[in-house]
Design a protein around this motif. Structure first.
Motif, PDB file in Angstrom:
ATOM      1  N   LEU A  20      40.893  32.265  26.471  1.00 17.02           N
ATOM      2  CA  LEU A  20      42.120  31.555  26.836  1.00 17.02           C
ATOM      3  C   LEU A  20      42.715  32.114  28.124  1.00 17.02           C
ATOM      4  N   PHE A  21      42.717  33.442  28.238  1.00 16.96           N
ATOM      5  CA  PHE A  21      43.358  34.098  29.380  1.00 16.96           C
ATOM      6  C   PHE A  21      42.487  35.265  29.859  1.00 16.96           C
ATOM      7  N   PRO A  22      41.463  34.966  30.648  1.00 14.02           N
ATOM      8  CA  PRO A  22      40.475  35.982  31.043  1.00 14.02           C
ATOM      9  C   PRO A  22      41.024  37.129  31.871  1.00 14.02           C
ATOM     10  N   ARG A  23      42.211  36.964  32.440  1.00 13.47           N
ATOM     11  CA  ARG A  23      42.758  38.023  33.281  1.00 13.47           C
ATOM     12  C   ARG A  23      43.596  39.039  32.492  1.00 13.47           C
ATOM     13  N   VAL A  24      43.670  38.878  31.202  1.00 10.59           N
ATOM     14  CA  VAL A  24      44.367  39.854  30.360  1.00 10.59           C
ATOM     15  C   VAL A  24      43.401  40.988  30.023  1.00 10.59           C
ATOM     16  N   PRO A  25      43.758  42.245  30.267  1.00 10.27           N
ATOM     17  CA  PRO A  25      42.873  43.374  29.944  1.00 10.27           C
ATOM     18  C   PRO A  25      42.541  43.419  28.463  1.00 10.27           C
ATOM     19  N   PHE A  26      41.345  43.902  28.165  1.00 12.68           N
ATOM     20  CA  PHE A  26      40.842  43.860  26.790  1.00 12.68           C
ATOM     21  C   PHE A  26      41.747  44.587  25.788  1.00 12.68           C
ATOM     22  N   TYR A  27      42.365  45.672  26.200  1.00 14.08           N
ATOM     23  CA  TYR A  27      43.174  46.465  25.268  1.00 14.08           C
ATOM     24  C   TYR A  27      44.529  45.816  24.972  1.00 14.08           C
ATOM     25  N   GLN A  28      44.815  44.690  25.624  1.00 13.05           N
ATOM     26  CA  GLN A  28      46.054  43.944  25.360  1.00 13.05           C
ATOM     27  C   GLN A  28      45.807  42.707  24.496  1.00 13.05           C
ATOM     28  N   GLN A  53      36.812  42.836  21.247  1.00 18.63           N
ATOM     29  CA  GLN A  53      36.228  41.501  21.412  1.00 18.63           C
ATOM     30  C   GLN A  53      36.251  40.694  20.125  1.00 18.63           C
ATOM     31  N   ASN A  54      36.753  41.285  19.037  1.00 10.64           N
ATOM     32  CA  ASN A  54      37.047  40.476  17.853  1.00 10.64           C
ATOM     33  C   ASN A  54      38.199  39.516  18.145  1.00 10.64           C
ATOM     34  N   TYR A  55      38.894  39.763  19.271  1.00 12.14           N
ATOM     35  CA  TYR A  55      39.906  38.823  19.789  1.00 12.14           C
ATOM     36  C   TYR A  55      39.340  38.084  21.004  1.00 12.14           C
ATOM     37  N   HIS A  56      38.092  37.735  20.923  1.00 12.14           N
ATOM     38  CA  HIS A  56      37.423  37.108  22.074  1.00 12.14           C
ATOM     39  C   HIS A  56      38.073  35.786  22.452  1.00 12.14           C
ATOM     40  N   SER A  57      38.707  35.152  21.488  1.00 16.87           N
ATOM     41  CA  SER A  57      39.408  33.902  21.771  1.00 16.87           C
ATOM     42  C   SER A  57      40.508  34.121  22.803  1.00 16.87           C
ATOM     43  N   ILE A  58      41.186  35.266  22.709  1.00 17.99           N
ATOM     44  CA  ILE A  58      42.232  35.579  23.683  1.00 17.99           C
ATOM     45  C   ILE A  58      41.621  35.696  25.072  1.00 17.99           C
ATOM     46  N   HIS A  59      40.453  36.311  25.148  1.00 19.99           N
ATOM     47  CA  HIS A  59      39.790  36.440  26.448  1.00 19.99           C
ATOM     48  C   HIS A  59      39.453  35.081  27.036  1.00 19.99           C
ATOM     49  N   HIS A 112      32.248  43.367  32.108  1.00 14.20           N
ATOM     50  CA  HIS A 112      32.959  42.146  31.712  1.00 14.20           C
ATOM     51  C   HIS A 112      34.336  42.075  32.369  1.00 14.20           C
ATOM     52  N   GLU A 113      35.073  43.188  32.344  1.00 13.76           N
ATOM     53  CA  GLU A 113      36.392  43.216  32.965  1.00 13.76           C
ATOM     54  C   GLU A 113      36.278  43.060  34.488  1.00 13.76           C
ATOM     55  N   ALA A 114      35.259  43.666  35.078  1.00 15.86           N
ATOM     56  CA  ALA A 114      35.066  43.575  36.531  1.00 15.86           C
ATOM     57  C   ALA A 114      34.733  42.153  36.954  1.00 15.86           C
ATOM     58  N   VAL A 115      33.964  41.454  36.148  1.00 19.31           N
ATOM     59  CA  VAL A 115      33.616  40.061  36.451  1.00 19.31           C
ATOM     60  C   VAL A 115      34.867  39.227  36.672  1.00 19.31           C
ATOM     61  N   HIS A 116      35.884  39.452  35.834  1.00 18.34           N
ATOM     62  CA  HIS A 116      37.114  38.660  35.910  1.00 18.34           C
ATOM     63  C   HIS A 116      38.172  39.285  36.812  1.00 18.34           C
ATOM     64  N   GLY A 117      37.835  40.403  37.461  1.00 15.71           N
ATOM     65  CA  GLY A 117      38.800  41.044  38.339  1.00 15.71           C
ATOM     66  C   GLY A 117      39.979  41.629  37.598  1.00 15.71           C
ATOM     67  N   THR A 118      39.794  41.926  36.316  1.00 15.07           N
ATOM     68  CA  THR A 118      40.899  42.383  35.479  1.00 15.07           C
ATOM     69  C   THR A 118      41.257  43.846  35.713  1.00 15.07           C
ATOM     70  N   ILE A 119      40.317  44.634  36.211  1.00 11.02           N
ATOM     71  CA  ILE A 119      40.546  46.076  36.319  1.00 11.02           C
ATOM     72  C   ILE A 119      41.667  46.400  37.302  1.00 11.02           C
ATOM     73  N   THR A 120      41.669  45.717  38.431  1.00  8.08           N
ATOM     74  CA  THR A 120      42.743  45.961  39.409  1.00  8.08           C
ATOM     75  C   THR A 120      43.669  44.768  39.568  1.00  8.08           C
ATOM     76  N   GLY A 121      43.516  43.761  38.743  1.00  5.37           N
ATOM     77  CA  GLY A 121      44.435  42.633  38.717  1.00  5.37           C
ATOM     78  C   GLY A 121      44.651  42.003  40.074  1.00  5.37           C
ATOM     79  N   GLY A 122      45.895  41.808  40.432  1.00  2.00           N
ATOM     80  CA  GLY A 122      46.222  41.167  41.703  1.00  2.00           C
ATOM     81  C   GLY A 122      46.355  42.143  42.857  1.00  2.00           C
ATOM     82  N   GLN A 123      46.015  43.405  42.652  1.00  3.62           N
ATOM     83  CA  GLN A 123      46.141  44.419  43.703  1.00  3.62           C
ATOM     84  C   GLN A 123      44.908  44.379  44.606  1.00  3.62           C
ATOM     85  N   GLN A 124      44.941  43.529  45.605  1.00  4.39           N
ATOM     86  CA  GLN A 124      43.760  43.323  46.441  1.00  4.39           C
ATOM     87  C   GLN A 124      43.351  44.573  47.221  1.00  4.39           C
TER      88      GLN A 124
END
Length: 336
Positions: free
Chosen positions: A293-301, A285-291, A107-119
């Motif tokens: 709204l902002f899919p690029r935020v890592p799950f633990y945040q 994912q009980n905060y799935h609404s946050i995801h 799920h995090e990889a789908v949104h590119g969240t693991i490495t963020g903007g570090q291409q």
């Protein structure tokens, strides 16, 4: 690159929509309707976006560590069970749990969240996504396209490719049916909506993912590990996916009718002492609404961001529930 745009689609869409509304309001300052929207609605969106941005863009090292632990554990359990060093009655529940936990990585990889903007580190994001996809029999390439379609069309019975999951609450049979359908839906959605438009390399990646997923499983069965294959890669996979669908897709989108930003996805809270346990069992994912709204935020945040923008979410009509002895109770009612 296309992959970067695809992974950032939802955040880009939200930001662009916000910027367009700001420009409209500035160009027509006498419009009472737009002024009211900017004062009561858009300013809240700006506030939420400003809070979310501080959690985006960096490398999510906790996710990398989480992924490595899950993958190592999964491989160790499989190897031990196949070697006869671990009973299938113990290994199978462990595989179910690790299959469920591996979806967070995909799920995090789908949104590119693991490495963020570090291409320059994008390969880490993709590699972890490919491994998680292997465990789940859900190719990263196909799932990225299907999952972002779900984000764009959440709860739309005609356009949301995950809408079939809304039926799993009807019976256990529907749960298993949806789990078995999920792989087919990933591939068919990609073939129907993306194959003819995608770069050849992207299609090649998908083909390689499918082959690498299927061949080892067939080889395991051909080598005579029928029982192990059925229990670990059959039952273990199926029940793990059922848990994923129930927690990541069914409960958080109930009643599967509301559409639109803020209102199509729920937040589910627990009594204070139980909140940390709920967070980690549900992998936040009980905060799935946050995801959504902002899919690029890592799950633990998710929890931190929720606490910062809870007032915005309430003002926007976001559904927030508290888990109690009588089930899920709207937080607004409980507060009365």
């Amino acid at each position: 690159s296309f992959a970067y745009i695809l992974a950032n689609y939802d955040t880009i869409l939200a930001t662009n929509a916000l910027n367009c509304m700001i420009l409209l309001a500035q160009s027509e300052p006498t419009s009472a309707g737009l002024d009211l929207f900017m004062n009561n609605g858009d300013s809240l969106e700006q506030q939420a976006l400003a809070s979310a941005k501080q959690y985006m863009g960096g490398v999510a090292w906790p996710t990398v560590c989480y992924a490595l632990v899950v993958f190592f554990s999964y491989g160790l359990v499989l190897a031990s069970a196949l070697a006869g060093a671990l009973s299938l009655w113990i290994a199978t529940p462990m595989v179910i749990t690790l299959t469920y936990l591996s979806y967070t990585v995909l799920h995090e990889a789908v949104h590119g969240t693991i490495t963020g903007g570090q291409q320059s580190l994008r390969w880490i994001n993709e590699a972890l996504g490919y491994i998680a996809g292997w465990i789940l029999m859900t190719p990263l390439t196909a799932h990225r396209h299907e999952h972002l379609a779900h984000h764009r069309n959440t709860n739309d019975k005609h356009e949301d490719p995950d809408y079939h999951i809304s039926q799993i609450g009807n019976s256990p049979i529907e749960s298993f049916r949806s789990a078995l359908q999920i792989v087919h839906i990933q591939l068919s959605h990609y073939l129907q909506h993306r194959w003819n438009k995608a770069p050849a390399r992207q299609n090649l990646y998908l083909c390689v993912e499918v082959v690498v997923t299927v061949v080892p499983r067939i080889a395991l069965l051909a080598a005579g590990f029928w029982l192990e294959g059925a229990m670990l890669l059959g039952v273990g996979w199926l029940l793990g996916v059922v848990i994923v669908l129930y927690l990541f897709a069914y409960l958080v989108h109930r009643p599967h009718v509301d559409q639109g930003r803020y209102v199509d996805t729920s937040t589910i809270l627990a009594p204070a002492r139980l909140q940390p346990l709920l967070n980690w069992v549900w992998v936040f994912q009980n905060y799935h609404s946050i995801h959504h709204l902002f899919p690029r935020v890592p799950f633990y945040q998710y929890q931190r961001l929720f606490r910062e923008i809870e007032e915005v979410m309430v003002a926007k009509g976001a559904p927030i529930y508290r888990l109690g002895t009588k089930g899920l109770i709207p937080a607004a009612l409980q507060a009365v």
